[in-house]
Design a protein around this motif. Structure first.
Motif, short mmCIF file in Angstrom:
data_model
loop_
_atom_site.label_atom_id
_atom_site.label_comp_id
_atom_site.label_asym_id
_atom_site.label_seq_id
_atom_site.Cartn_x
_atom_site.Cartn_y
_atom_site.Cartn_z
N TYR A 145 0.89 -0.61 -0.30
CA TYR A 145 -0.28 0.44 0.09
C TYR A 145 1.12 1.25 0.15
N LEU A 146 -0.15 2.44 -0.96
CA LEU A 146 1.01 3.66 -0.55
C LEU A 146 -0.01 4.62 -0.17
N VAL A 147 0.79 4.78 1.23
CA VAL A 147 0.46 6.49 2.08
C VAL A 147 1.22 8.07 1.43
N ILE A 148 -0.15 9.09 1.19
CA ILE A 148 -0.02 10.15 0.96
C ILE A 148 -0.31 10.99 1.17
N ARG A 149 0.13 11.98 2.37
CA ARG A 149 0.77 12.80 3.57
C ARG A 149 0.70 14.05 2.19
N GLU A 150 -0.19 14.90 3.36
CA GLU A 150 0.33 16.25 2.43
C GLU A 150 1.43 16.35 2.63
N GLU A 183 5.75 2.14 -9.64
CA GLU A 183 6.44 1.01 -9.81
C GLU A 183 6.48 0.12 -8.66
N THR A 184 5.84 -0.13 -7.78
CA THR A 184 5.02 -0.69 -6.61
C THR A 184 4.08 -1.48 -6.58
N LYS A 185 2.80 -1.14 -7.96
CA LYS A 185 1.91 -1.31 -8.64
C LYS A 185 0.65 -1.71 -6.88
N PRO A 186 0.65 -0.98 -6.29
CA PRO A 186 0.36 -0.96 -4.88
C PRO A 186 -1.20 -1.67 -4.72
N ASP A 187 -1.46 -2.78 -3.54
CA ASP A 187 -2.79 -3.06 -3.50
C ASP A 187 -3.87 -2.12 -3.02
N LEU A 188 -3.63 -0.61 -2.09
CA LEU A 188 -4.57 0.38 -2.50
C LEU A 188 -3.66 1.09 -1.58
N ILE A 189 -4.46 2.83 -2.18
CA ILE A 189 -3.42 4.19 -1.81
C ILE A 189 -4.45 4.31 -0.51
N LEU A 190 -3.63 5.14 0.73
CA LEU A 190 -4.48 6.42 1.73
C LEU A 190 -3.92 7.68 1.16
N VAL A 245 4.36 9.73 -6.55
CA VAL A 245 2.85 9.33 -6.48
C VAL A 245 2.54 8.03 -7.00
N PHE A 246 3.47 8.56 -8.53
CA PHE A 246 2.70 8.23 -9.82
C PHE A 246 3.98 7.25 -10.05
N ARG A 247 5.09 7.78 -10.16
CA ARG A 247 6.27 6.67 -10.06
C ARG A 247 6.61 5.44 -9.14
N LEU A 248 5.50 5.73 -8.35
CA LEU A 248 5.82 4.78 -6.93
C LEU A 248 4.48 3.76 -7.26
N VAL A 249 3.28 4.36 -8.33
CA VAL A 249 2.46 3.45 -8.00
C VAL A 249 2.43 2.26 -9.20
N SER A 258 -9.67 7.53 1.33
CA SER A 258 -8.71 8.74 2.02
C SER A 258 -9.55 9.13 3.23
N ALA A 259 -9.12 9.81 4.27
CA ALA A 259 -9.64 10.83 5.49
C ALA A 259 -9.62 12.49 5.48
N ARG A 260 -10.87 12.72 5.81
CA ARG A 260 -11.26 14.41 5.29
C ARG A 260 -10.06 14.91 6.28
N GLY A 261 -9.41 16.30 5.57
CA GLY A 261 -8.87 16.76 5.75
C GLY A 261 -8.81 18.24 6.40
N ASN A 262 -8.20 19.59 6.80
CA ASN A 262 -9.24 20.49 7.55
C ASN A 262 -9.43 21.37 5.92
N HIS A 263 -8.51 21.42 5.33
CA HIS A 263 -8.80 22.04 4.02
C HIS A 263 -10.20 21.23 3.07
N ASP A 264 -10.29 20.37 3.40
CA ASP A 264 -11.36 19.30 2.64
C ASP A 264 -12.63 19.72 2.78
N ASN A 265 -12.50 20.64 4.51
CA ASN A 265 -13.81 20.77 5.00
C ASN A 265 -14.07 21.91 5.06
#
Length: 131
Positions: free
Chosen positions: A3-8, A21-28, A15-19, A62-69
């Motif tokens: 899995y791949l974790v994307i943070r602020e 290279e790693t073919k993740p089962d999910l992205i967080l 992200v796209f390079r890692l996707v 995804s989890a909702r962040g303060n900018h998303d709100n």
């Protein structure tokens, strides 16, 4: 399970390079998908930018962040339209702000920090239920 974790602050080129290279089962993603959650143009740009992920059919959580709100947030609308379909039926919850899902022996929990977690609050009850 990969899995791949994307943070602020994560560079999308990484992200796209890692996707690739790693073919993740999910992205967080830990929130702040856009700068202003009430701006429809920002959601449209994010959606356009994410086309390689959507086309690869990688489950995206995804989890909702303060900018998303911000303001009259469009986060829930975007989540329901674009992100939830990548889940393919998981998780089985009506709450899209605080939820959990299992992949193999791992339980992932998305905890919304934009709502009250005071004793007796609905969010606190949901967190206890999914832990």
């Amino acid at each position: 399970l990969a899995y791949l974790v994307i943070r602020e602050g994560t560079k999308w080129s990484d992200v796209f390079r890692l996707v690739d290279e790693t073919k993740p089962d999910l992205i967080l993603q830990t929130g702040d998908l856009v700068q202003d959650g009430s701006n429809a143009d920002q959601w449209a740009r994010f959606d356009s930018f994410m086309q390689p992920i959507w086309k690869a059919r990688i489950p995206y959580y995804s989890a909702r962040g303060n900018h998303d709100n911000v303001g009259a947030s469009l986060y829930l609308q975007f989540l329901s339209k674009r992100i939830v379909p990548t889940w393919r039926g998981v998780p089985k919850t009506k709450d899209l702000f605080t939820y959990a899902f299992d992949k193999g022996p791992i339980r992932f929990i998305a905890a919304d920090t934009e709502t009250s977690t005071a004793p007796g609050s609905a969010t606190r009850g949901r967190r206890a239920a999914i832990s």
